[in-house]
Design a protein around this motif. Sequence first.
Motif, mmCIF file in Angstrom:
data_model
loop_
_atom_site.group_PDB
_atom_site.id
_atom_site.type_symbol
_atom_site.label_atom_id
_atom_site.label_comp_id
_atom_site.label_asym_id
_atom_site.label_seq_id
_atom_site.Cartn_x
_atom_site.Cartn_y
_atom_site.Cartn_z
ATOM 1 N N LEU A 90 0.846 -1.211 0.000
ATOM 2 C CA LEU A 90 0.000 0.000 0.000
ATOM 3 C C LEU A 90 0.875 1.253 0.000
ATOM 4 N N ARG A 91 1.966 1.211 0.765
ATOM 5 C CA ARG A 91 2.868 2.385 0.789
ATOM 6 C C ARG A 91 3.497 2.613 -0.584
ATOM 7 N N ARG A 92 3.818 1.520 -1.275
ATOM 8 C CA ARG A 92 4.396 1.652 -2.627
ATOM 9 C C ARG A 92 3.365 2.306 -3.565
ATOM 10 N N LEU A 93 2.112 1.923 -3.403
ATOM 11 C CA LEU A 93 1.076 2.417 -4.322
ATOM 12 C C LEU A 93 0.558 3.809 -3.965
ATOM 13 N N TYR A 94 0.402 4.074 -2.657
ATOM 14 C CA TYR A 94 -0.255 5.328 -2.240
ATOM 15 C C TYR A 94 0.721 6.368 -1.689
ATOM 16 N N GLY A 95 1.979 5.970 -1.504
ATOM 17 C CA GLY A 95 2.961 6.878 -0.893
ATOM 18 C C GLY A 95 3.107 6.563 0.590
ATOM 19 N N ASP A 96 4.362 6.538 1.070
ATOM 20 C CA ASP A 96 4.645 6.113 2.447
ATOM 21 C C ASP A 96 3.849 6.883 3.494
ATOM 22 N N SER A 97 3.774 8.206 3.321
ATOM 23 C CA SER A 97 3.156 9.005 4.378
ATOM 24 C C SER A 97 1.625 8.863 4.388
ATOM 25 N N HIS A 98 1.069 8.245 3.345
ATOM 26 C CA HIS A 98 -0.387 8.092 3.284
ATOM 27 C C HIS A 98 -0.882 6.769 3.873
ATOM 28 N N VAL A 99 0.042 5.942 4.339
ATOM 29 C CA VAL A 99 -0.381 4.641 4.884
ATOM 30 C C VAL A 99 0.106 4.528 6.333
ATOM 31 N N VAL A 100 -0.829 4.619 7.263
ATOM 32 C CA VAL A 100 -0.500 4.545 8.689
ATOM 33 C C VAL A 100 -0.590 3.082 9.118
ATOM 34 N N ALA A 101 0.527 2.558 9.602
ATOM 35 C CA ALA A 101 0.556 1.173 10.066
ATOM 36 C C ALA A 101 0.260 1.161 11.560
ATOM 37 N N SER A 102 -0.468 0.150 12.024
ATOM 38 C CA SER A 102 -0.700 0.058 13.468
ATOM 39 C C SER A 102 -0.831 -1.398 13.885
ATOM 40 N N ASP A 103 -0.468 -1.640 15.122
ATOM 41 C CA ASP A 103 -0.601 -2.989 15.674
ATOM 42 C C ASP A 103 -0.554 -2.860 17.189
#
Length: 316
Positions: free
Chosen positions: A21-34
């Motif tokens: 998703l980061r590759r497709l939408y840009g790193d700063s647009h994908v917030v990872a959480s766990d």
Amino acid sequence: MDNILVLGCAGQIGSELTLELRRLYGDSHVVASDIRQADKDILESGPFEILNVLEVQKVSDVVKKYNITQIYHLAAILSGNAEKNPLPSWDINMKGLLDILEMVKELKVGRLFWPSSIAVFGPSTPCKNTPQQCVMDPNTVYGISKLAGERWIAYYNKRYGVDTRSVRYPGLISYKTEAGGGTTDYAVEIYYEAIKNAAYTCFLSEKTYLPMMFMPDAIKATIDLMQIDAAKLSVKDSYNIGGMSFCPDDVFKAIQKYIPEFKIAYQPDFRQSIADSWPQSINDDIAKHDWGLSYVYDLDKMTEVMLTEIKKKFGK
Ligand code: AKB
């Protein structure tokens, strides 16, 4: 531009989906959480938040903070582990979904992906070429929670217009992050043990056929489904996606082509009865028709990649 939140980014699917998703939408647009710390490649490539899906207020704060427009809600307890702890697992799988659905509705988050599983099927389901619609009588905590979850996402979709999307994942195989607590996990472990010890003791019997899919195909299917125009989607609960169908003996033989000395033994445990209640192969014609589902990998192609990549990991 969409801003995406991945809940459960450190798991088997999340760890690969987040990076794609980061590759497709840009790193700063994908917030990872766990609920726990993620791998270095996720932590270093974009925003990360510690989040527990049972603490929905904190999830909601993160959604507001980053103007989230799409959520992939992957946090769940898988079939084998859920049998060891039925009620807490039900809570995580079910309350964890209902709270997020309600939040998505209230905050008007554009789109929600939630994974279902072949575990929604049960002993009375036709086990070969299992159709989209048929008898579903799951008899595991995980399967019951997935079937109930499917009904809930369809309900929120119909009643409140929440754009929910879902697939029934078969067993997923990847070399990056090992699966945890599932019935189909043998199909990952077997490759690791082949490389490490040239021997594996399988917890399912030799001829237990199950639907399976290599992770790159699963990631592509997931993102394709999320990107398609909602008007094309005829299924509101969860799409069957089949991948391939094989048994432990098939994987054993596929590995032996590369590692002739590889040995296997069979010691079925409590997961055998779970596997026996699931389909052996899946009919996914509707997903192919509605949003162009397709696959690249069969057992042989996948085996070649799995062995090559796991060898690299162990410096062999
Ligand atoms: C499991 O084995 O529990 C999962 C699944 C099929 O959903 N991999």
